[in-house]
Design a protein around this motif. Structure first.
Motif, short mmCIF file in Angstrom:
data_model
loop_
_atom_site.label_atom_id
_atom_site.label_comp_id
_atom_site.label_asym_id
_atom_site.label_seq_id
_atom_site.Cartn_x
_atom_site.Cartn_y
_atom_site.Cartn_z
N ALA A 55 -4.24 -4.86 12.68
CA ALA A 55 -4.54 -3.65 11.91
C ALA A 55 -6.01 -3.59 11.54
CB ALA A 55 -3.67 -3.62 10.66
N LEU A 58 -8.17 -2.09 14.31
CA LEU A 58 -7.95 -0.70 14.70
C LEU A 58 -9.12 0.24 14.35
CD1 LEU A 58 -4.22 0.24 14.10
CD2 LEU A 58 -5.59 0.77 16.11
N LEU A 71 -1.86 -0.52 18.54
CA LEU A 71 -0.76 0.19 17.89
C LEU A 71 0.59 -0.27 18.43
CD1 LEU A 71 -2.33 3.76 17.88
CD2 LEU A 71 -1.82 2.38 15.86
N LEU A 74 1.56 -3.60 16.99
CA LEU A 74 2.04 -3.49 15.61
C LEU A 74 3.46 -2.94 15.56
CD1 LEU A 74 -1.28 -2.25 14.03
CD2 LEU A 74 -0.05 -4.33 13.37
N LEU A 86 -0.94 -0.45 8.73
CA LEU A 86 -1.12 0.87 9.32
C LEU A 86 -1.27 1.97 8.28
CD1 LEU A 86 1.37 0.88 12.32
CD2 LEU A 86 -1.10 1.18 12.45
N MET A 89 -4.50 3.79 7.49
CA MET A 89 -5.09 4.59 8.57
C MET A 89 -4.72 6.07 8.42
SD MET A 89 -6.38 1.96 10.03
CE MET A 89 -6.04 0.20 9.96
N ALA A 101 -1.38 6.18 13.90
CA ALA A 101 -0.75 5.41 12.83
C ALA A 101 0.58 6.03 12.42
CB ALA A 101 -1.68 5.31 11.63
N SER A 104 3.21 5.47 15.06
CA SER A 104 3.61 4.07 15.07
C SER A 104 4.56 3.78 13.91
CB SER A 104 2.38 3.17 14.99
OG SER A 104 1.55 3.37 16.12
#
Length: 208
Positions: A55, A58, A71, A74, A86, A89, A101, A104
């Motif tokens: 993370a 990212l 991503l 994760l 995440l 984000m 994000a 995800s």
């Protein structure tokens, strides 16, 4: 974005020439070559303890393929720690990162993501509260209804309520009608509210 659903292990493929040993995957995330960074992200998707490291990379990752690999890793980890990494984000000014994000988080197990919803729902930023509504739509019926109805009945920003109204209509939740009526009463002069609430009413009648 071709993310891998939580629990899917995927395949790593062939390591780039000169790739580090497995114990060096974390260091390889900082490699100058994007192929090395991508392979490192894929490998770290099998390590739950790497969630914070993935993370943290990212927001600094310029390569789209590597960002997607981060991503995806994760999502594969799918832990509360991965979700917590995440969630910040969602406040990014980078629309691609924000959307990645959110997508995800929507693919992660609900119990991993739910702890982040309270913070998002209580934010002063209406955009973050909208993200909380979008995530809440994946919860079980009771918890989902409580969160969506609360947004309809109490949230001061019309766009948050509109997002919740569209969600309950899409979910076909006739129990939301009182909350929808309360939402319409709070914004009586907004044509978008009137249209959305009326569309939900018609949808519920058609489903009955």
């Amino acid at each position: 974005m071709g993310l891998v659903k939580a629990g899917s292990k995927g395949t790593l493929g062939t390591a780039p020439t000169g790739a580090a040993a497995p114990e060096d995957w974390t260091a390889l995330l900082e490699h100058a070559d994007a192929g090395h960074r991508r392979h490192a992200a894929q490998a770290l998707g099998d390590r739950p303890d790497a969630a914070a490291t993935l993370a943290a990379r990212l927001p600094r990752e310029p390569d789209p393929a590597v960002r997607e690999a981060l991503l995806t890793a994760l999502v594969r980890i799918g832990s509360p720690e991965a979700a917590a990494g995440l969630a910040p984000m969602l406040a990014s000014e980078d629309a691609g990162l924000r959307n990645g994000a959110l997508e995800s988080l929507q693919q992660m197990p609900v119990d991993a993501v739910e702890p982040q919803m309270d913070a998002l729902a209580g934010s002063d930023d209406s955009d973050l509260r909208i993200f909380a509504v979008l995530l809440a739509a994946r919860l079980g019926p009771a918890e989902r209804s409580a969160r969506l109805h609360q947004a309809l009945e109490r949230d001061p920003h019309v766009n948050v309520g509109l997002t919740a109204a569209e969600a309950v209509a899409e979910l076909g939740d006739p129990a939301a009608l009182p909350a929808l009526e309360a939402f319409a009463a709070r914004f009586p002069d907004d044509p978008c509210v009137a249209y959305t609430v009326d569309a939900a009413r018609r949808r519920f009648r058609g489903a009955s």
